[in-house]
Design an enzyme around this catalytic site. Structure first.
Site, PDB file in Angstrom:
ATOM      1  N   THR A 133      23.670 -62.511  15.177  1.00 49.70           N
ATOM      2  CA  THR A 133      22.163 -62.876  15.509  1.00 49.70           C
ATOM      3  C   THR A 133      22.039 -63.080  17.055  1.00 49.70           C
ATOM      4  O   THR A 133      23.327 -63.370  17.665  1.00 49.70           O
ATOM      5  CB  THR A 133      22.061 -64.148  14.834  1.00 49.70           C
ATOM      6  N   TYR A 157      25.284 -73.180  13.709  1.00 53.60           N
ATOM      7  CA  TYR A 157      24.954 -71.732  13.142  1.00 53.60           C
ATOM      8  C   TYR A 157      25.622 -70.658  14.097  1.00 53.60           C
ATOM      9  O   TYR A 157      26.192 -69.570  13.582  1.00 53.60           O
ATOM     10  CB  TYR A 157      23.638 -71.595  12.822  1.00 53.60           C
ATOM     11  N   LYS A 161      28.448 -67.790  13.562  1.00 57.38           N
ATOM     12  CA  LYS A 161      28.050 -66.338  13.708  1.00 57.38           C
ATOM     13  C   LYS A 161      28.775 -65.613  14.598  1.00 57.38           C
ATOM     14  O   LYS A 161      29.216 -64.255  14.324  1.00 57.38           O
ATOM     15  CB  LYS A 161      26.492 -66.253  14.007  1.00 57.38           C
TER      16      LYS A 161
HETATM   17  P1  NDP Z   1      17.834 -66.110   4.196  1.00 57.72           P
HETATM   18  O1  NDP Z   1      18.159 -67.608   4.733  1.00 57.72           O
HETATM   19  O2  NDP Z   1      16.538 -65.854   3.791  1.00 57.72           O
HETATM   20  O3  NDP Z   1      18.912 -65.737   3.094  1.00 57.72           O
HETATM   21  C1  NDP Z   1      20.225 -66.142   3.245  1.00 57.72           C
HETATM   22  C2  NDP Z   1      20.918 -65.534   2.132  1.00 57.72           C
HETATM   23  O4  NDP Z   1      22.307 -65.993   1.976  1.00 57.72           O
HETATM   24  C3  NDP Z   1      20.399 -65.801   0.622  1.00 57.72           C
HETATM   25  O5  NDP Z   1      20.263 -65.039  -0.208  1.00 57.72           O
HETATM   26  C4  NDP Z   1      21.454 -66.939   0.134  1.00 57.72           C
HETATM   27  O6  NDP Z   1      21.513 -67.136  -1.329  1.00 57.72           O
HETATM   28  C5  NDP Z   1      22.884 -66.181   0.672  1.00 57.72           C
HETATM   29  N1  NDP Z   1      23.980 -67.207   0.705  1.00 57.72           N
HETATM   30  C6  NDP Z   1      23.864 -68.673   1.008  1.00 57.72           C
HETATM   31  N2  NDP Z   1      25.123 -69.101   0.824  1.00 57.72           N
HETATM   32  C7  NDP Z   1      25.752 -68.141   0.258  1.00 57.72           C
HETATM   33  C8  NDP Z   1      27.021 -68.234  -0.330  1.00 57.72           C
HETATM   34  N3  NDP Z   1      28.047 -69.188  -0.254  1.00 57.72           N
HETATM   35  N4  NDP Z   1      27.423 -66.957  -0.993  1.00 57.72           N
HETATM   36  C9  NDP Z   1      26.696 -65.965  -0.980  1.00 57.72           C
HETATM   37  N5  NDP Z   1      25.576 -65.916  -0.524  1.00 57.72           N
HETATM   38  C10 NDP Z   1      25.025 -67.014   0.019  1.00 57.72           C
HETATM   39  O7  NDP Z   1      18.155 -65.120   5.573  1.00 57.72           O
HETATM   40  P2  NDP Z   1      17.691 -63.812   6.014  1.00 57.72           P
HETATM   41  O8  NDP Z   1      17.492 -62.796   4.972  1.00 57.72           O
HETATM   42  O9  NDP Z   1      16.267 -64.000   6.672  1.00 57.72           O
HETATM   43  O10 NDP Z   1      18.575 -63.322   6.935  1.00 57.72           O
HETATM   44  C11 NDP Z   1      19.827 -62.446   6.409  1.00 57.72           C
HETATM   45  C12 NDP Z   1      21.057 -62.631   7.354  1.00 57.72           C
HETATM   46  O11 NDP Z   1      20.628 -62.181   8.872  1.00 57.72           O
HETATM   47  C13 NDP Z   1      21.522 -63.988   7.572  1.00 57.72           C
HETATM   48  O12 NDP Z   1      23.098 -63.775   7.604  1.00 57.72           O
HETATM   49  C14 NDP Z   1      20.900 -64.423   8.681  1.00 57.72           C
HETATM   50  O13 NDP Z   1      21.928 -65.510   9.414  1.00 57.72           O
HETATM   51  C15 NDP Z   1      20.932 -63.054   9.582  1.00 57.72           C
HETATM   52  N6  NDP Z   1      19.773 -62.972  10.836  1.00 57.72           N
HETATM   53  C16 NDP Z   1      18.427 -63.295  10.452  1.00 57.72           C
HETATM   54  C17 NDP Z   1      17.701 -63.221  11.351  1.00 57.72           C
HETATM   55  C18 NDP Z   1      16.089 -63.473  10.783  1.00 57.72           C
HETATM   56  O14 NDP Z   1      15.276 -63.402  11.844  1.00 57.72           O
HETATM   57  N7  NDP Z   1      15.571 -63.297   9.814  1.00 57.72           N
HETATM   58  C19 NDP Z   1      17.770 -62.974  12.692  1.00 57.72           C
HETATM   59  C20 NDP Z   1      19.255 -62.555  13.073  1.00 57.72           C
HETATM   60  C21 NDP Z   1      20.228 -62.991  12.095  1.00 57.72           C
HETATM   61  P3  NDP Z   1      21.128 -68.363  -2.398  1.00 57.72           P
HETATM   62  O15 NDP Z   1      19.811 -67.749  -3.054  1.00 57.72           O
HETATM   63  O16 NDP Z   1      22.271 -68.448  -3.088  1.00 57.72           O
HETATM   64  O17 NDP Z   1      20.670 -69.409  -1.519  1.00 57.72           O
END
Ligand code: NDP
Length: 338
Positions: A133, A157, A161
């Site tokens: 990120t 966070y 990351k």
């Molecule tokens: P979301 O917050 O929408 O999704 C996060 C996902 O992680 C969910 O599916 C959640 O599942 C899962 N998760 C959380 N904890 C665990 C765990 N212990 N084991 C397995 N799965 C887990 O994030 P985004 O889709 O927006 O982003 C995707 C990735 O990209 C993330 O890593 C985010 O940090 C990174 N990112 C996103 C940006 C953005 O602007 N969207 C920018 C830069 C990086 P559950 O249903 O179980 O909660």
């Protein structure tokens, strides 16, 4: 043979778009889902009927080894994380465990299941994508940011990351694995969770347009961000794993917009004057981190990637989706904010 992909975080915003993108490209896709009764699973099964599901948790090393062994993927996309920066201050240990050590556990699972090193640039095997990120840049002194910009993470966070990012680099350099990070700037969509700014705005605008709310309270309207469309960004993820060489890339639009631009465009979509509804709430003011803006020249030159969706198209798609959803909801659901 179809390519097989395993996605962690498949219930999140990017996981959904990435699964769709990979299906379009002919992949067999499995999503790793945590929890016995994950509330997102019924919707996932409805919207992505071809998705296979495997259970596992980024906190549980054994479950990841079992999942990778069962799926035997060609590509693993590690999108799972606790991804909301303010919550990371409330749960710093859990954030570090999930967002920071999660990628390490997944890389170890790949290493164990592959018998050695996963894929290298020259050998087939399991290729790994890590969702890094722009938050790792933190407090910046120059803009835009590219792959050479130093990191100065400023939240639990962002430090978690950064750990995942360096671990990915380390496994690439130490074990020769095909492991890459996409350093992505904010990307949004109608699937963005409601705690994030853009979705908070699109939901509020739809509610105001339908007469369900009268105001939208926000912090600093001058804060600026590089906001792109999630559907465009997952294409970059896939393309990074198809490249000849394993390398990290910054992914952003290169354009910045203020929160004021965001609300103006969102209210324009429903023909309302934003200034009549938006209230600046001092309790919501946050220190600003400088101008965070992605320089994705390397991705453009080496991967042929560039964003296809404009900021205006993104915002109007979000407002329209929320209007549609709220208009179709039963009256008692519309009254509650969720
Ligand atoms: P979301 O917050 O929408 O999704 C996060 C996902 O992680 C969910 O599916 C959640 O599942 C899962 N998760 C959380 N904890 C665990 C765990 N212990 N084991 C397995 N799965 C887990 O994030 P985004 O889709 O927006 O982003 C995707 C990735 O990209 C993330 O890593 C985010 O940090 C990174 N990112 C996103 C940006 C953005 O602007 N969207 C920018 C830069 C990086 P559950 O249903 O179980 O909660």
């Amino acid at each position: 043979m179809r390519n097989r992909a395993l996605i962690t975080g498949v219930t999140g915003q990017d996981g959904f778009y990435l699964a769709e993108e990979l299906f379009r490209c002919g992949y067999q896709v499995t999503g790793l889902v945590r929890g016995q009764r994950n509330p997102m699973v019924p919707a996932l099964r409805r919207q992505l009927p071809d998705l296979d599901i495997v259970h596992g948790d980024l906190l549980d090393q054994g479950s990841l080894i079992t999942a990778v062994d069962a799926v035997q993927p060609d590509e693993v996309y590690n999108l799972g994380a606790l991804s909301f920066v303010p919550s990371s201050w409330q749960q710093p240990m859990l954030t570090s465990e999930t967002t920071g050590l999660g990628p390490l556990r997944m890389l170890e699972a790949i290493r164990v299941v592959s018998g050695s090193n996963g894929s290298t640039s020259s050998q087939p095997g399991i290729r790994f994508y890590q969702a890094s990120t722009f938050e790792m840049f933190g407090q910046v002194s120059s803009s835009p940011q590219d792959e050479m910009t130093p990191f100065h993470p400023r939240s639990p966070y962002a430090t978690a990351k950064a750990h995942g990012h360096y671990t990915t680099q380390n496994y690439r350099e130490s074990y020769g694995m095909f492991a890459v990070s996409g350093i992505m700037f904010n990307h949004e969509s109608p699937r963005r969770s409601e705690e994030f700014m853009t979705r908070k705005v699109s939901v509020a605008v739809a509610r105001i347009a339908l007469g369900l709310d009268q105001e939208l309270r926000l912090g600093n309207l001058c804060a600026q961000r590089d906001w792109g469309y999630a559907g465009d960004y997952v294409t970059a993820m896939r393309t990074m794993l198809q490249a000849d060489r394993a390398e990290d890339y910054v992914i952003g639009t290169g354009a910045i917009h203020s929160v004021r631009d965001l609300v103006r465009i969102a209210f324009d979509c429903v023909c309302l004057d934003w200034e009549k509804y938006v209230i600046v709430d001092n309790d919501l003011l946050r220190p600003d981190a400088g101008v965070l803006c992605g320089d994705a020249r390397k991705a453009r030159q080496r991967l042929g990637w560039s964003p296809l969706t404009s900021f205006e198209q993104l915002v109007s798609s979000m407002v329209e989706a929320d209007l549609h959803r709220l208009s179709a909801a039963p009256a008692h659901d519309r009254r509650s904010r969720r």
